[in-house]
Design an enzyme around this catalytic site. Structure first.
Site, PDB file in Angstrom:
ATOM      1  N   TYR A 297       4.199 -10.883  18.238  1.00 28.89           N
ATOM      2  CA  TYR A 297       3.743 -12.222  17.883  1.00 28.89           C
ATOM      3  C   TYR A 297       4.812 -13.284  18.107  1.00 28.89           C
ATOM      4  CZ  TYR A 297      -0.322 -10.114  15.613  1.00 28.89           C
ATOM      5  OH  TYR A 297      -1.482  -9.432  15.376  1.00 28.89           O
ATOM      6  N   SER A 363      -0.555  -3.523  21.531  1.00 33.11           N
ATOM      7  CA  SER A 363      -1.609  -3.176  20.572  1.00 33.11           C
ATOM      8  C   SER A 363      -2.039  -4.366  19.717  1.00 33.11           C
ATOM      9  CB  SER A 363      -1.137  -2.022  19.687  1.00 33.11           C
ATOM     10  OG  SER A 363       0.212  -2.195  19.318  1.00 33.11           O
ATOM     11  N   GLU A 364      -1.200  -5.402  19.655  1.00 33.30           N
ATOM     12  CA  GLU A 364      -1.597  -6.666  19.023  1.00 33.30           C
ATOM     13  C   GLU A 364      -0.791  -7.797  19.641  1.00 33.30           C
ATOM     14  OE1 GLU A 364      -1.380  -7.002  14.736  1.00 33.30           O
ATOM     15  OE2 GLU A 364      -2.171  -4.977  14.474  1.00 33.30           O
ATOM     16  N   ASN A 365      -1.460  -8.929  19.773  1.00 35.68           N
ATOM     17  CA  ASN A 365      -0.858 -10.190  20.175  1.00 35.68           C
ATOM     18  C   ASN A 365      -1.923 -11.208  19.806  1.00 35.68           C
ATOM     19  OD1 ASN A 365      -0.452 -11.979  23.256  1.00 35.68           O
ATOM     20  ND2 ASN A 365       1.053 -11.953  21.609  1.00 35.68           N
TER      21      ASN A 365
END
Length: 463
Positions: A297, A363-365
């Site tokens: 992030y 896996s997340e952004n």
């Protein structure tokens, strides 16, 4: 310029059981630490919105999976709730939960969407926390039993497993900085929780590999590059210690099967090492992952401390460094986070150059924005800022892949606006907008863009 991604690239999004399912004390599920904390201190939660009020996936899973299909997802990550599947923490399995998760997994497979299943997303069952949570080796064993039950029940269809999501967060939140239950401020207890988490991880990895199910198992780490303010040796040293504590404390055991000696020496010097047991070294070596999930992030910018530590204050990571606010940095003002797209490339480069170039994926952004209804035009959220955010990160991701990084996919956080820990629905992250009053789901402009990008396995840069 056309950015084309490798064949069979994973396009999808991520979510979690505690943030989407709802029915938090229904259908046989027991309380987690979130239910307990909300009961004790509801004012710690934004607008008093607690864990019961999530995005109703338990009731609307079929409709939501149809939306995933419409968005051209070929993969999707969610988690299994330990408190739902085994309400007492160990022992009897809740058959209502088995039915629910079987339906979700079967529907994903039927729609051509590979299920990526994570086993722990900050949601310790309260019955386990009452026994000491991750401070207790018995809870570590109970987690390994839970993991085995999941492999047994769902492993014929689930071929991508993850032991933990962002395991550093319960350490930071629950045992250092007072933003998760049980609100302890004690570095040695934090170090014990971190260590036992990786022992639990290793037990699950070892058990999965012994099964020979033909799948792979990994861990999801929020890797936050630590950039020094300057090349002054004091700043460089400070950034290195931040990296050791927040990144390498999980990355090294997950990819190398051992802890960085620098970190061990530092904690030993200050009397903060957790207790080890015979066989732990071999167990950690058996916990090396097949696949690394990377949540990215924001960067961490670090400078050396410019004031002395209060010797009577609790021992903390910040004894060794301070956060640095770089002038001119690009910000997401709603979340208070810096936007630094190159960080995603720097992570991949570090993994390639220093960790043997493991198989990994983003896996997340994602980008959380407050009061997105401001951008509603004719019933659709016009979130061009989110399209720009994803596109600009994908460009750096593409550069990393073109230089040889084994990055296999990109998952956005998140599919649908969901409940977020103490922030409830303050910041919206979804490709799909959720009307909290009617539960109506509406695809945002970013969802349409992502749908097209996934279909074309890339995008044309408009600049």
């Amino acid at each position: 310029m056309k950015y084309v991604f490798p064949e069979n690239f994973w396009w999808g999004s991520a979510s979690s059981a505690p943030q989407t399912e709802g029915e938090t004390l229904s259908f046989g599920k027991s309380a987690t630490i979130w239910d307990q904390w909300y009961k004790e201190q509801p004012t710690r939660f934004h607008n008093g919105v607690g864990p019961a009020e999530t995005s109703t996936f338990y009731k609307n899973w079929k409709q939501d999976i149809a939306l995933l299909k419409e968005l051209n997802h070929n993969t999707f990550r969610t988690s299994i709730s330990w408190a739902r599947l085994i309400p007492e923490g160990r022992g009897a399995v809740n058959q209502e939960a088995v039915t629910f998760y079987n339906q979700v997994i079967d529907e994903l497979v039927a729609q051509g969407i590979k299920p990526f299943i994570n086993l722990f997303h900050f949601d310790m069952p309260m019955v386990m926390q009452q026994q000491g949570g991750w401070e207790n080796r018995d809870v570590v064993t109970a987690y390994a039993e839970f993991a085995n039950v999941c492999f047994e029940l769902f492993g014929d269809r689930v071929k991508h497993w993850f032991t933990f999501n962002e395991p550093v967060v319960p350490v930071e939140g629950g045992y250092l900085y007072d933003f998760h239950y049980p609100n302890v401020v004690d570095f040695k207890r934090a170090a014990t929780v971190a260590y036992h988490t990786m022992i639990a991880h290793s037990l699950a990895v070892k058990a999965y590999h012994q099964r020979n199910d033909g799948g792979e198992i990994g861990i999801i780490l929020n890797l936050t590059p630590s950039y020094p303010r300057s090349q002054n040796p004091a700043d460089v040293k400070a950034a290195n210690i931040a990296d050791l504590m927040f990144n390498r404390s999980f990355l090294d055991p997950a990819l190398r099967g051992e802890y960085p000696q620098e970190l061990v020496a530092l904690l030993k010097e200050h009397g903060q090492l957790p207790e080890c047991q015979a066989g732990d070294k071999e167990l950690l070596a058996a916990g090396v992952v097949d696949l690394l999930g990377i949540n990215y992030y924001q960067p961490r910018r670090i400078k050396c401390r410019d004031s002395l530590v209060n010797p009577d204050s609790p021992f903390m990571p910040e004894w060794f460094f301070e956060a640095y606010e770089m002038p001119g940095r690009k910000m997401n003002p709603y979340r208070g986070w810096e936007i630094y797209e190159q960080g995603i490339y720097d992570i991949l480069t570090n993994l390639r150059e220093n960790y043997g170039n493991p198989n990994c994926y983003i896996s997340e952004n994602g980008m959380g924005v407050e009061n997105e209804q401001r951008f509603d035009e004719n019933g659709q959220i016009q979130d061009d800022y989110r399209i720009d955010f994803v596109r600009d990160h994908l460009k750096w991701l593409h550069k990393g892949i073109s230089e040889g990084s084994n990055c296999l996919g990109y998952h956005m956080w998140t599919f649908i606006d969901n409940w977020s820990w103490c922030n409830a629905y303050k910041n919206r992250y979804g490709f799909v907008s959720l009307n909290l009053e009617t539960q109506q789901r509406t695809i945002k402009k970013s969802g349409e863009w992502y749908k097209a990008t996934s279909a074309e396995n890339g995008f044309n840069d408009r600049t």
